[in-house]
Write a protein that holds these residues in place. Structure first.
Motif, PDB file in Angstrom:
ATOM      1  N   LEU A 233       0.836  -1.210   0.000  1.00  0.00           N
ATOM      2  CA  LEU A 233       0.000   0.000   0.000  1.00  0.00           C
ATOM      3  C   LEU A 233       0.870   1.258   0.000  1.00  0.00           C
ATOM      4  O   LEU A 233       0.553   2.238  -0.675  1.00  0.00           O
ATOM      5  CB  LEU A 233      -0.923  -0.007   1.214  1.00  0.00           C
ATOM      6  CG  LEU A 233      -2.040  -1.061   1.189  1.00  0.00           C
ATOM      7  CD1 LEU A 233      -2.838  -1.035   2.482  1.00  0.00           C
ATOM      8  CD2 LEU A 233      -2.967  -0.824  -0.002  1.00  0.00           C
ATOM      9  N   ALA A 234       1.973   1.225   0.738  1.00  0.00           N
ATOM     10  CA  ALA A 234       2.874   2.378   0.750  1.00  0.00           C
ATOM     11  C   ALA A 234       3.506   2.590  -0.614  1.00  0.00           C
ATOM     12  O   ALA A 234       3.740   3.736  -1.038  1.00  0.00           O
ATOM     13  CB  ALA A 234       3.963   2.174   1.808  1.00  0.00           C
ATOM     14  N   ARG A 235       3.759   1.516  -1.330  1.00  0.00           N
ATOM     15  CA  ARG A 235       4.382   1.615  -2.650  1.00  0.00           C
ATOM     16  C   ARG A 235       3.429   2.238  -3.668  1.00  0.00           C
ATOM     17  O   ARG A 235       3.864   2.954  -4.580  1.00  0.00           O
ATOM     18  CB  ARG A 235       4.823   0.221  -3.113  1.00  0.00           C
ATOM     19  CG  ARG A 235       5.548   0.213  -4.453  1.00  0.00           C
ATOM     20  CD  ARG A 235       6.074  -1.181  -4.780  1.00  0.00           C
ATOM     21  NE  ARG A 235       7.325  -1.475  -4.080  1.00  0.00           N
ATOM     22  CZ  ARG A 235       7.436  -2.301  -3.071  1.00  0.00           C
ATOM     23  NH1 ARG A 235       6.361  -2.942  -2.616  1.00  0.00           N
ATOM     24  NH2 ARG A 235       8.597  -2.510  -2.493  1.00  0.00           N
ATOM     25  N   GLY A 236       2.146   2.002  -3.520  1.00  0.00           N
ATOM     26  CA  GLY A 236       1.193   2.474  -4.526  1.00  0.00           C
ATOM     27  C   GLY A 236       0.382   3.686  -4.123  1.00  0.00           C
ATOM     28  O   GLY A 236      -0.464   4.142  -4.893  1.00  0.00           O
ATOM     29  N   THR A 237       0.609   4.230  -2.901  1.00  0.00           N
ATOM     30  CA  THR A 237      -0.160   5.379  -2.429  1.00  0.00           C
ATOM     31  C   THR A 237       0.774   6.328  -1.673  1.00  0.00           C
ATOM     32  O   THR A 237       1.989   6.156  -1.668  1.00  0.00           O
ATOM     33  CB  THR A 237      -1.278   4.920  -1.458  1.00  0.00           C
ATOM     34  OG1 THR A 237      -0.680   4.441  -0.243  1.00  0.00           O
ATOM     35  CG2 THR A 237      -2.125   3.808  -2.065  1.00  0.00           C
ATOM     36  N   ASP A 238       0.172   7.324  -1.028  1.00  0.00           N
ATOM     37  CA  ASP A 238       0.949   8.231  -0.178  1.00  0.00           C
ATOM     38  C   ASP A 238       0.910   7.801   1.290  1.00  0.00           C
ATOM     39  O   ASP A 238       1.276   8.580   2.173  1.00  0.00           O
ATOM     40  CB  ASP A 238       0.402   9.667  -0.301  1.00  0.00           C
ATOM     41  CG  ASP A 238       0.868  10.332  -1.589  1.00  0.00           C
ATOM     42  OD1 ASP A 238       1.944   9.938  -2.093  1.00  0.00           O
ATOM     43  OD2 ASP A 238       0.157  11.221  -2.090  1.00  0.00           O
ATOM     44  N   LEU A 239       0.482   6.585   1.549  1.00  0.00           N
ATOM     45  CA  LEU A 239       0.426   6.106   2.927  1.00  0.00           C
ATOM     46  C   LEU A 239       1.826   5.859   3.482  1.00  0.00           C
ATOM     47  O   LEU A 239       2.763   5.545   2.744  1.00  0.00           O
ATOM     48  CB  LEU A 239      -0.379   4.812   3.003  1.00  0.00           C
ATOM     49  CG  LEU A 239      -1.886   4.926   2.718  1.00  0.00           C
ATOM     50  CD1 LEU A 239      -2.527   3.555   2.726  1.00  0.00           C
ATOM     51  CD2 LEU A 239      -2.554   5.839   3.736  1.00  0.00           C
ATOM     52  N   ILE A 240       1.949   5.968   4.801  1.00  0.00           N
ATOM     53  CA  ILE A 240       3.207   5.730   5.499  1.00  0.00           C
ATOM     54  C   ILE A 240       3.089   4.386   6.216  1.00  0.00           C
ATOM     55  O   ILE A 240       2.139   4.149   6.971  1.00  0.00           O
ATOM     56  CB  ILE A 240       3.481   6.827   6.553  1.00  0.00           C
ATOM     57  CG1 ILE A 240       3.413   8.206   5.916  1.00  0.00           C
ATOM     58  CG2 ILE A 240       4.831   6.594   7.238  1.00  0.00           C
ATOM     59  CD1 ILE A 240       3.256   9.321   6.932  1.00  0.00           C
ATOM     60  N   ALA A 241       4.058   3.514   5.965  1.00  0.00           N
ATOM     61  CA  ALA A 241       4.103   2.222   6.663  1.00  0.00           C
ATOM     62  C   ALA A 241       5.231   2.251   7.684  1.00  0.00           C
ATOM     63  O   ALA A 241       6.335   2.711   7.383  1.00  0.00           O
ATOM     64  CB  ALA A 241       4.321   1.085   5.677  1.00  0.00           C
ATOM     65  N   THR A 242       4.956   1.785   8.879  1.00  0.00           N
ATOM     66  CA  THR A 242       5.983   1.695   9.921  1.00  0.00           C
ATOM     67  C   THR A 242       6.219   0.221  10.199  1.00  0.00           C
ATOM     68  O   THR A 242       5.332  -0.481  10.691  1.00  0.00           O
ATOM     69  CB  THR A 242       5.535   2.432  11.197  1.00  0.00           C
ATOM     70  OG1 THR A 242       5.278   3.812  10.862  1.00  0.00           O
ATOM     71  CG2 THR A 242       6.612   2.377  12.255  1.00  0.00           C
ATOM     72  N   VAL A 243       7.433  -0.239   9.850  1.00  0.00           N
ATOM     73  CA  VAL A 243       7.717  -1.678   9.869  1.00  0.00           C
ATOM     74  C   VAL A 243       9.107  -1.942  10.457  1.00  0.00           C
ATOM     75  O   VAL A 243       9.936  -1.035  10.537  1.00  0.00           O
ATOM     76  CB  VAL A 243       7.651  -2.259   8.439  1.00  0.00           C
ATOM     77  CG1 VAL A 243       6.248  -2.138   7.858  1.00  0.00           C
ATOM     78  CG2 VAL A 243       8.672  -1.572   7.536  1.00  0.00           C
ATOM     79  N   PRO A 244       9.395  -3.199  10.845  1.00  0.00           N
ATOM     80  CA  PRO A 244      10.743  -3.541  11.316  1.00  0.00           C
ATOM     81  C   PRO A 244      11.760  -3.390  10.181  1.00  0.00           C
ATOM     82  O   PRO A 244      11.519  -3.835   9.057  1.00  0.00           O
ATOM     83  CB  PRO A 244      10.609  -5.007  11.742  1.00  0.00           C
ATOM     84  CG  PRO A 244       9.164  -5.210  11.984  1.00  0.00           C
ATOM     85  CD  PRO A 244       8.459  -4.335  11.000  1.00  0.00           C
ATOM     86  N   GLU A 245      12.876  -2.793  10.477  1.00  0.00           N
ATOM     87  CA  GLU A 245      13.857  -2.478   9.439  1.00  0.00           C
ATOM     88  C   GLU A 245      14.498  -3.729   8.833  1.00  0.00           C
ATOM     89  O   GLU A 245      14.465  -3.926   7.610  1.00  0.00           O
ATOM     90  CB  GLU A 245      14.943  -1.572  10.018  1.00  0.00           C
ATOM     91  CG  GLU A 245      16.017  -1.184   9.004  1.00  0.00           C
ATOM     92  CD  GLU A 245      17.080  -0.290   9.617  1.00  0.00           C
ATOM     93  OE1 GLU A 245      17.601   0.569   8.886  1.00  0.00           O
ATOM     94  OE2 GLU A 245      17.391  -0.460  10.811  1.00  0.00           O
ATOM     95  N   ARG A 246      15.103  -4.556   9.664  1.00  0.00           N
ATOM     96  CA  ARG A 246      15.848  -5.693   9.120  1.00  0.00           C
ATOM     97  C   ARG A 246      14.934  -6.793   8.612  1.00  0.00           C
ATOM     98  O   ARG A 246      15.218  -7.443   7.606  1.00  0.00           O
ATOM     99  CB  ARG A 246      16.791  -6.251  10.191  1.00  0.00           C
ATOM    100  CG  ARG A 246      17.716  -7.301   9.639  1.00  0.00           C
ATOM    101  CD  ARG A 246      18.807  -7.680  10.599  1.00  0.00           C
ATOM    102  NE  ARG A 246      19.654  -8.706  10.020  1.00  0.00           N
ATOM    103  CZ  ARG A 246      20.573  -9.391  10.685  1.00  0.00           C
ATOM    104  NH1 ARG A 246      20.788  -9.123  11.954  1.00  0.00           N
ATOM    105  NH2 ARG A 246      21.287 -10.329  10.090  1.00  0.00           N
ATOM    106  N   HIS A 247      13.824  -6.998   9.294  1.00  0.00           N
ATOM    107  CA  HIS A 247      12.910  -8.081   8.924  1.00  0.00           C
ATOM    108  C   HIS A 247      12.273  -7.842   7.558  1.00  0.00           C
ATOM    109  O   HIS A 247      11.825  -8.786   6.904  1.00  0.00           O
ATOM    110  CB  HIS A 247      11.817  -8.210   9.995  1.00  0.00           C
ATOM    111  CG  HIS A 247      11.292  -9.604  10.140  1.00  0.00           C
ATOM    112  ND1 HIS A 247      11.954 -10.591  10.818  1.00  0.00           N
ATOM    113  CD2 HIS A 247      10.151 -10.174   9.680  1.00  0.00           C
ATOM    114  CE1 HIS A 247      11.262 -11.705  10.777  1.00  0.00           C
ATOM    115  NE2 HIS A 247      10.163 -11.486  10.096  1.00  0.00           N
TER     116      HIS A 247
END
Length: 295
Positions: A233-247
């Motif tokens: 969703l972040a790739r196709g919109t202006d949404l911000i995703a908060t995710v684990p960095e290394r995982h």
């Protein structure tokens, strides 16, 4: 009728092999009188004299001759079962292991793990299954061999764990996103439109707690169950995703990673297994493979 003393099998094996009470006593490091008492118990248990005096020696009865063919292999098998397992021969190991992980693990570590396994134990097969929750039942019942995750209050207290790596949360946006320009402040971050990740459907997490302490809150417009969905969703919109960095390193290909403007404690991803598998040589080998690939 009480169960017979299985220790008598060792005594009978020695008596039949030696053909004498004294020889059997020496073999088992017992006194002749103790061996004589054991022979008496064997006669009572089998209902047969087993060894009968003939001149200065003893001869086996027909029942003893019949038992000699069965007792020897039986004792050898029992003794082998009580010894440590033979050294693991990886090139001959044929086995399937099931690993339960969240999305991102296979994408980041799967290829290296498969290469390691194929080189050392080509007969081993891996099966990765999704991890929809933190319930430990699958490790307890043996349907899952290994699991990766963060140790929490719902983790079974008896489980074994080994730390794999430290991780932290980062913000992720598409290339060219407005937040990628200029300093990312807490107000700019909170004011953006967010996609939250929650397996249980509850959006609040450590990031939201940190923002709440500052009197701020994320504008969460959609909640998904997994990291890959949030990043799509972040790739196709202006949404911000908060995710684990290394995982999510490979899952974030082509996306912009931003440092969070709030302090959120890092966390440890661990390898989990049930203690009954501690002594299993194949399982121990696979644990070492996962640890080395992740570290």
């Amino acid at each position: 009728m009480s169960d017979p003393d299985l220790n008598l099998l060792l005594t009978l094996d020695a008596l039949l092999a030696e053909g004498s009470v004294a020889g059997a006593a020496r073999r088992l490091r017992l006194s002749p009188s103790a061996m004589s008492r054991s022979l008496a118990r064997l006669r009572e248990a089998t209902g047969d004299p087993l060894l009968v005096r003939a001149g200065r020696g003893l001869v086996a009865s027909p029942r003893a001759l019949e038992l000699r063919e069965r007792i020897g292999p039986l004792v050898k098998e029992a003794l082998a079962a009580l010894r440590p397992a033979d050294a693991l021969k990886l090139d001959r190991l044929e086995r399937e292991f099931t690993l339960r992980t969240r999305e991102g693990f296979v994408e980041n570590f799967g290829a290296a793990l498969l290469a390691r396994v194929a080189t050392e134990a080509p007969g081993v097969r891996l099966r990765f299954v999704p991890k929809p929750d933190r319930d430990s039942t699958s490790l307890r019942d043996g349907s899952v061999d290994l699991e990766t995750g963060v140790i929490g209050s719902t983790t079974g207290p008896e489980l074994r764990a080994h730390a794999l790596f430290r991780d932290r949360f980062v913000a992720v946006v598409r290339q060219g996103h407005v937040l990628a320009n200029g300093k990312l402040t807490t107000k700019r971050y909170a004011a953006g439109r967010h996609v939250a990740v929650s397996r249980r459907g509850t959006a609040a997490g450590p990031v939201d707690e940190a923002l709440s302490a500052l009197g701020l809150a994320r504008d969460i417009v959609v909640t998904v169950a997994g990291f890959s969905e949030a990043l799509a969703l972040a790739r196709g919109t202006d949404l911000i995703a908060t995710v684990p960095e290394r995982h999510t390193a490979h899952l974030r290909d082509g996306l912009q990673r931003l440092e969070l403007p709030v302090a959120v404690a890092p966390f440890t991803v661990s390898l989990l297994w049930h203690p009954r598998m501690d002594g299993d040589a194949g399982h121990r080998w696979l644990r070492s493979c996962v640890r080395e690939v992740c570290q």
